[in-house]
Design a protein around this motif. Structure first.
Motif, PDB file in Angstrom:
ATOM      1  N   CYS A  49       8.569  77.726 -25.857  1.00 50.87           N
ATOM      2  CA  CYS A  49       9.039  76.625 -26.695  1.00 50.87           C
ATOM      3  C   CYS A  49      10.497  76.304 -26.385  1.00 50.87           C
ATOM      4  O   CYS A  49      10.867  75.147 -26.215  1.00 50.87           O
ATOM      5  CB  CYS A  49       8.860  76.971 -28.171  1.00 50.87           C
ATOM      6  N   ALA A  50      11.323  77.327 -26.306  1.00 55.39           N
ATOM      7  CA  ALA A  50      12.745  77.124 -26.027  1.00 55.39           C
ATOM      8  C   ALA A  50      12.947  76.463 -24.664  1.00 55.39           C
ATOM      9  O   ALA A  50      13.766  75.546 -24.522  1.00 55.39           O
ATOM     10  CB  ALA A  50      13.482  78.457 -26.077  1.00 55.39           C
ATOM     11  N   ARG A  51      12.172  76.872 -23.655  1.00 55.30           N
ATOM     12  CA  ARG A  51      12.283  76.284 -22.319  1.00 55.30           C
ATOM     13  C   ARG A  51      11.880  74.816 -22.343  1.00 55.30           C
ATOM     14  O   ARG A  51      12.554  73.963 -21.764  1.00 55.30           O
ATOM     15  CB  ARG A  51      11.405  77.054 -21.332  1.00 55.30           C
ATOM     16  N   GLN A  52      10.797  74.512 -23.040  1.00 60.25           N
ATOM     17  CA  GLN A  52      10.342  73.122 -23.111  1.00 60.25           C
ATOM     18  C   GLN A  52      11.361  72.237 -23.821  1.00 60.25           C
ATOM     19  O   GLN A  52      11.596  71.100 -23.400  1.00 60.25           O
ATOM     20  CB  GLN A  52       8.989  73.045 -23.811  1.00 60.25           C
ATOM     21  N   ILE A  53      11.984  72.755 -24.862  1.00 61.07           N
ATOM     22  CA  ILE A  53      13.016  71.983 -25.560  1.00 61.07           C
ATOM     23  C   ILE A  53      14.214  71.755 -24.639  1.00 61.07           C
ATOM     24  O   ILE A  53      14.737  70.641 -24.554  1.00 61.07           O
ATOM     25  CB  ILE A  53      13.416  72.663 -26.881  1.00 61.07           C
ATOM     26  N   ARG A  54      14.639  72.785 -23.910  1.00 66.59           N
ATOM     27  CA  ARG A  54      15.756  72.625 -22.967  1.00 66.59           C
ATOM     28  C   ARG A  54      15.429  71.583 -21.891  1.00 66.59           C
ATOM     29  O   ARG A  54      16.261  70.737 -21.558  1.00 66.59           O
ATOM     30  CB  ARG A  54      16.110  73.958 -22.306  1.00 66.59           C
ATOM     31  N   GLU A  55      14.211  71.645 -21.352  1.00 62.17           N
ATOM     32  CA  GLU A  55      13.811  70.673 -20.331  1.00 62.17           C
ATOM     33  C   GLU A  55      13.793  69.259 -20.912  1.00 62.17           C
ATOM     34  O   GLU A  55      14.203  68.301 -20.244  1.00 62.17           O
ATOM     35  CB  GLU A  55      12.429  71.026 -19.779  1.00 62.17           C
ATOM     36  N   GLY A  56      13.328  69.123 -22.139  1.00 58.92           N
ATOM     37  CA  GLY A  56      13.311  67.818 -22.792  1.00 58.92           C
ATOM     38  C   GLY A  56      14.708  67.281 -23.022  1.00 58.92           C
ATOM     39  O   GLY A  56      14.969  66.090 -22.834  1.00 58.92           O
ATOM     40  N   VAL A  57      15.618  68.157 -23.411  1.00 62.11           N
ATOM     41  CA  VAL A  57      17.007  67.746 -23.624  1.00 62.11           C
ATOM     42  C   VAL A  57      17.632  67.312 -22.300  1.00 62.11           C
ATOM     43  O   VAL A  57      18.318  66.286 -22.239  1.00 62.11           O
ATOM     44  CB  VAL A  57      17.822  68.880 -24.282  1.00 62.11           C
ATOM     45  N   ASP A  58      17.375  68.052 -21.240  1.00 63.53           N
ATOM     46  CA  ASP A  58      17.894  67.663 -19.917  1.00 63.53           C
ATOM     47  C   ASP A  58      17.386  66.281 -19.520  1.00 63.53           C
ATOM     48  O   ASP A  58      18.146  65.448 -19.022  1.00 63.53           O
ATOM     49  CB  ASP A  58      17.493  68.684 -18.849  1.00 63.53           C
ATOM     50  N   LEU A  59      16.109  66.036 -19.738  1.00 66.36           N
ATOM     51  CA  LEU A  59      15.531  64.728 -19.414  1.00 66.36           C
ATOM     52  C   LEU A  59      16.141  63.631 -20.285  1.00 66.36           C
ATOM     53  O   LEU A  59      16.447  62.537 -19.795  1.00 66.36           O
ATOM     54  CB  LEU A  59      14.016  64.764 -19.584  1.00 66.36           C
ATOM     55  N   ALA A  60      16.350  63.915 -21.558  1.00 71.00           N
ATOM     56  CA  ALA A  60      16.954  62.933 -22.464  1.00 71.00           C
ATOM     57  C   ALA A  60      18.358  62.558 -21.992  1.00 71.00           C
ATOM     58  O   ALA A  60      18.743  61.384 -22.031  1.00 71.00           O
ATOM     59  CB  ALA A  60      16.982  63.472 -23.899  1.00 71.00           C
ATOM     60  N   VAL A  61      19.116  63.538 -21.542  1.00 75.19           N
ATOM     61  CA  VAL A  61      20.470  63.274 -21.043  1.00 75.19           C
ATOM     62  C   VAL A  61      20.407  62.379 -19.800  1.00 75.19           C
ATOM     63  O   VAL A  61      21.192  61.430 -19.657  1.00 75.19           O
ATOM     64  CB  VAL A  61      21.217  64.595 -20.754  1.00 75.19           C
ATOM     65  N   LYS A  62      19.450  62.642 -18.913  1.00 70.08           N
ATOM     66  CA  LYS A  62      19.303  61.803 -17.710  1.00 70.08           C
ATOM     67  C   LYS A  62      18.920  60.372 -18.087  1.00 70.08           C
ATOM     68  O   LYS A  62      19.470  59.414 -17.540  1.00 70.08           O
ATOM     69  CB  LYS A  62      18.246  62.398 -16.790  1.00 70.08           C
ATOM     70  N   LEU A  63      17.979  60.228 -19.022  1.00 63.64           N
ATOM     71  CA  LEU A  63      17.583  58.886 -19.450  1.00 63.64           C
ATOM     72  C   LEU A  63      18.761  58.152 -20.095  1.00 63.64           C
ATOM     73  O   LEU A  63      18.979  56.972 -19.832  1.00 63.64           O
ATOM     74  CB  LEU A  63      16.421  58.968 -20.444  1.00 63.64           C
ATOM     75  N   ALA A  64      19.512  58.845 -20.932  1.00 59.45           N
ATOM     76  CA  ALA A  64      20.667  58.221 -21.590  1.00 59.45           C
ATOM     77  C   ALA A  64      21.698  57.783 -20.541  1.00 59.45           C
ATOM     78  O   ALA A  64      22.289  56.708 -20.655  1.00 59.45           O
ATOM     79  CB  ALA A  64      21.291  59.185 -22.583  1.00 59.45           C
ATOM     80  N   GLY A  65      21.905  58.593 -19.528  1.00 58.82           N
ATOM     81  CA  GLY A  65      22.828  58.232 -18.447  1.00 58.82           C
ATOM     82  C   GLY A  65      22.385  56.976 -17.723  1.00 58.82           C
ATOM     83  O   GLY A  65      23.200  56.108 -17.415  1.00 58.82           O
ATOM     84  N   ARG A  66      21.103  56.873 -17.455  1.00 61.02           N
ATOM     85  CA  ARG A  66      20.586  55.668 -16.787  1.00 61.02           C
ATOM     86  C   ARG A  66      20.741  54.446 -17.664  1.00 61.02           C
ATOM     87  O   ARG A  66      21.026  53.349 -17.179  1.00 61.02           O
ATOM     88  CB  ARG A  66      19.129  55.870 -16.394  1.00 61.02           C
ATOM     89  N   LEU A  67      20.550  54.619 -18.956  1.00 61.78           N
ATOM     90  CA  LEU A  67      20.725  53.491 -19.877  1.00 61.78           C
ATOM     91  C   LEU A  67      22.173  53.025 -19.899  1.00 61.78           C
ATOM     92  O   LEU A  67      22.457  51.836 -19.935  1.00 61.78           O
ATOM     93  CB  LEU A  67      20.275  53.878 -21.291  1.00 61.78           C
ATOM     94  N   GLN A  68      23.101  53.962 -19.873  1.00 65.62           N
ATOM     95  CA  GLN A  68      24.523  53.612 -19.919  1.00 65.62           C
ATOM     96  C   GLN A  68      24.967  52.917 -18.649  1.00 65.62           C
ATOM     97  O   GLN A  68      25.825  52.041 -18.687  1.00 65.62           O
ATOM     98  CB  GLN A  68      25.371  54.858 -20.164  1.00 65.62           C
ATOM     99  N   ARG A  69      24.389  53.299 -17.518  1.00 67.13           N
ATOM    100  CA  ARG A  69      24.769  52.676 -16.244  1.00 67.13           C
ATOM    101  C   ARG A  69      24.282  51.241 -16.155  1.00 67.13           C
ATOM    102  O   ARG A  69      24.833  50.438 -15.420  1.00 67.13           O
ATOM    103  CB  ARG A  69      24.210  53.464 -15.073  1.00 67.13           C
ATOM    104  N   GLY A  70      23.217  50.948 -16.918  1.00 68.17           N
ATOM    105  CA  GLY A  70      22.681  49.587 -16.917  1.00 68.17           C
ATOM    106  C   GLY A  70      21.962  49.315 -15.661  1.00 68.17           C
ATOM    107  O   GLY A  70      21.478  48.355 -15.278  1.00 68.17           O
TER     108      GLY A  70
END
Length: 70
Positions: A49-70
């Motif tokens: 569970c902890a690993r899956q949450i960490r992986e999800g958070v990493d993916l969320a950070v990448k998606l947020a970065g792409r959104l900010q770059r436009g």
């Protein structure tokens, strides 16, 4: 059941920047909702569970970065 992204959506996102941003934002919201559910319902002491949450958070950070770059 969660709506999956179609091949047509992927093709359109490659050529339509506005649609791509919308698609990224929608999927970031879905990911954050799933992470909140996992955090609320799961056992964070469970290594899987902890690993899956960490992986999800990493993916969320990448998606947020792409959104900010436009």
């Amino acid at each position: 059941m969660a709506e999956l992204i179609s091949e047509d959506d992927i093709a359109r996102a490659r050529t339509d920047a506005g649609f791509r941003q919308e698609l990224l934002a929608k999927n970031l919201e879905r990911l954050l909702a799933a992470l909140n559910k996992a955090r609320r319902d799961g056992d964070e002491r469970d290594p899987t569970c902890a690993r899956q949450i960490r992986e999800g958070v990493d993916l969320a950070v990448k998606l947020a970065g792409r959104l900010q770059r436009g």
